[in-house]
Design a protein around this motif. Structure first.
Motif, PDB file in Angstrom:
ATOM      1  N   LEU A   7       8.266  -7.056  11.662  1.00 26.07           N
ATOM      2  CA  LEU A   7       7.656  -5.731  11.737  1.00 26.07           C
ATOM      3  C   LEU A   7       6.888  -5.701  13.049  1.00 26.07           C
ATOM      4  O   LEU A   7       5.812  -6.269  13.170  1.00 26.07           O
ATOM      5  CB  LEU A   7       6.733  -5.489  10.545  1.00 26.07           C
ATOM      6  CG  LEU A   7       6.030  -4.140  10.494  1.00 26.07           C
ATOM      7  CD1 LEU A   7       7.033  -2.995  10.546  1.00 26.07           C
ATOM      8  CD2 LEU A   7       5.186  -4.043   9.239  1.00 26.07           C
ATOM      9  N   ASP A   8       7.512  -5.079  14.041  1.00 26.06           N
ATOM     10  CA  ASP A   8       6.933  -5.084  15.384  1.00 26.06           C
ATOM     11  C   ASP A   8       7.184  -3.743  16.059  1.00 26.06           C
ATOM     12  O   ASP A   8       7.618  -2.788  15.414  1.00 26.06           O
ATOM     13  CB  ASP A   8       7.482  -6.247  16.209  1.00 26.06           C
ATOM     14  CG  ASP A   8       9.004  -6.228  16.337  1.00 26.06           C
ATOM     15  OD1 ASP A   8       9.638  -5.186  16.078  1.00 26.06           O
ATOM     16  OD2 ASP A   8       9.567  -7.274  16.694  1.00 26.06           O
ATOM     17  N   CYS A  12       8.721  -0.669  13.944  1.00 25.84           N
ATOM     18  CA  CYS A  12       7.611   0.055  13.307  1.00 25.84           C
ATOM     19  C   CYS A  12       7.977   1.503  12.982  1.00 25.84           C
ATOM     20  O   CYS A  12       7.598   2.014  11.927  1.00 25.84           O
ATOM     21  CB  CYS A  12       6.372  -0.005  14.187  1.00 25.84           C
ATOM     22  SG  CYS A  12       4.908   0.617  13.351  1.00 25.84           S
ATOM     23  N   ILE A  39       4.716 -10.159  12.148  1.00 23.87           N
ATOM     24  CA  ILE A  39       4.109  -8.836  12.293  1.00 23.87           C
ATOM     25  C   ILE A  39       3.271  -8.833  13.565  1.00 23.87           C
ATOM     26  O   ILE A  39       2.604  -9.825  13.872  1.00 23.87           O
ATOM     27  CB  ILE A  39       3.268  -8.461  11.054  1.00 23.87           C
ATOM     28  CG1 ILE A  39       2.853  -6.995  11.091  1.00 23.87           C
ATOM     29  CG2 ILE A  39       2.077  -9.378  10.898  1.00 23.87           C
ATOM     30  CD1 ILE A  39       2.315  -6.475   9.775  1.00 23.87           C
ATOM     31  N   ALA A  42       1.662  -3.440  16.462  1.00 24.80           N
ATOM     32  CA  ALA A  42       2.313  -2.182  16.086  1.00 24.80           C
ATOM     33  C   ALA A  42       2.628  -2.165  14.597  1.00 24.80           C
ATOM     34  O   ALA A  42       2.484  -1.134  13.934  1.00 24.80           O
ATOM     35  CB  ALA A  42       3.583  -1.974  16.904  1.00 24.80           C
ATOM     36  N   GLY A  43       3.040  -3.293  14.060  1.00 24.00           N
ATOM     37  CA  GLY A  43       3.313  -3.398  12.630  1.00 24.00           C
ATOM     38  C   GLY A  43       2.055  -3.211  11.801  1.00 24.00           C
ATOM     39  O   GLY A  43       2.057  -2.516  10.786  1.00 24.00           O
ATOM     40  N   GLY A  46       1.208   0.365  11.763  1.00 27.56           N
ATOM     41  CA  GLY A  46       2.062   1.085  10.820  1.00 27.56           C
ATOM     42  C   GLY A  46       1.566   0.951   9.388  1.00 27.56           C
ATOM     43  O   GLY A  46       1.587   1.919   8.625  1.00 27.56           O
TER      44      GLY A  46
END
Length: 89
Positions: A7-8, A12, A39, A42-43, A46
């Motif tokens: 999750l980057d 995202c 992660i 940005a993750g 989010g």
């Protein structure tokens, strides 16, 4: 909902799109992080955005790997985002 992989910055937007469809104001949302490997900022942003989308509902991150849960704790997110909770494996 289940998160898989990373999750980057590059993924995202996919999360935000999926969460905007799944999130309902004042209802809990559970995200299984068993297969989440990484992660970045940005993750994290989010996830914070998702917590805000659901208002008084709880955003629960389940089965987080200890290293990822430690990042959440180091940022003190549960204190700054009161409806965000996590558990680690």
């Amino acid at each position: 909902m289940h998160l898989i992989g990373e999750l980057d910055l590059t993924t995202c937007d996919l999360l935000v799109t999926a969460l905007s469809q799944a999130a309902r104001p004042d209802r809990d949302l559970v995200i299984d992080c068993t297969r989440l490997d990484f992660i970045d900022a940005a993750g994290i942003a989010g996830l914070v955005r998702a917590a805000r989308m659901i208002g008084h509902g709880q955003l629960r991150l389940t089965n987080m790997h200890a290293a990822l849960a430690e990042i959440i704790d180091l940022l003190d997110l549960p204190a700054t985002v009161p409806n965000l909770r996590h558990d680690s494996t």
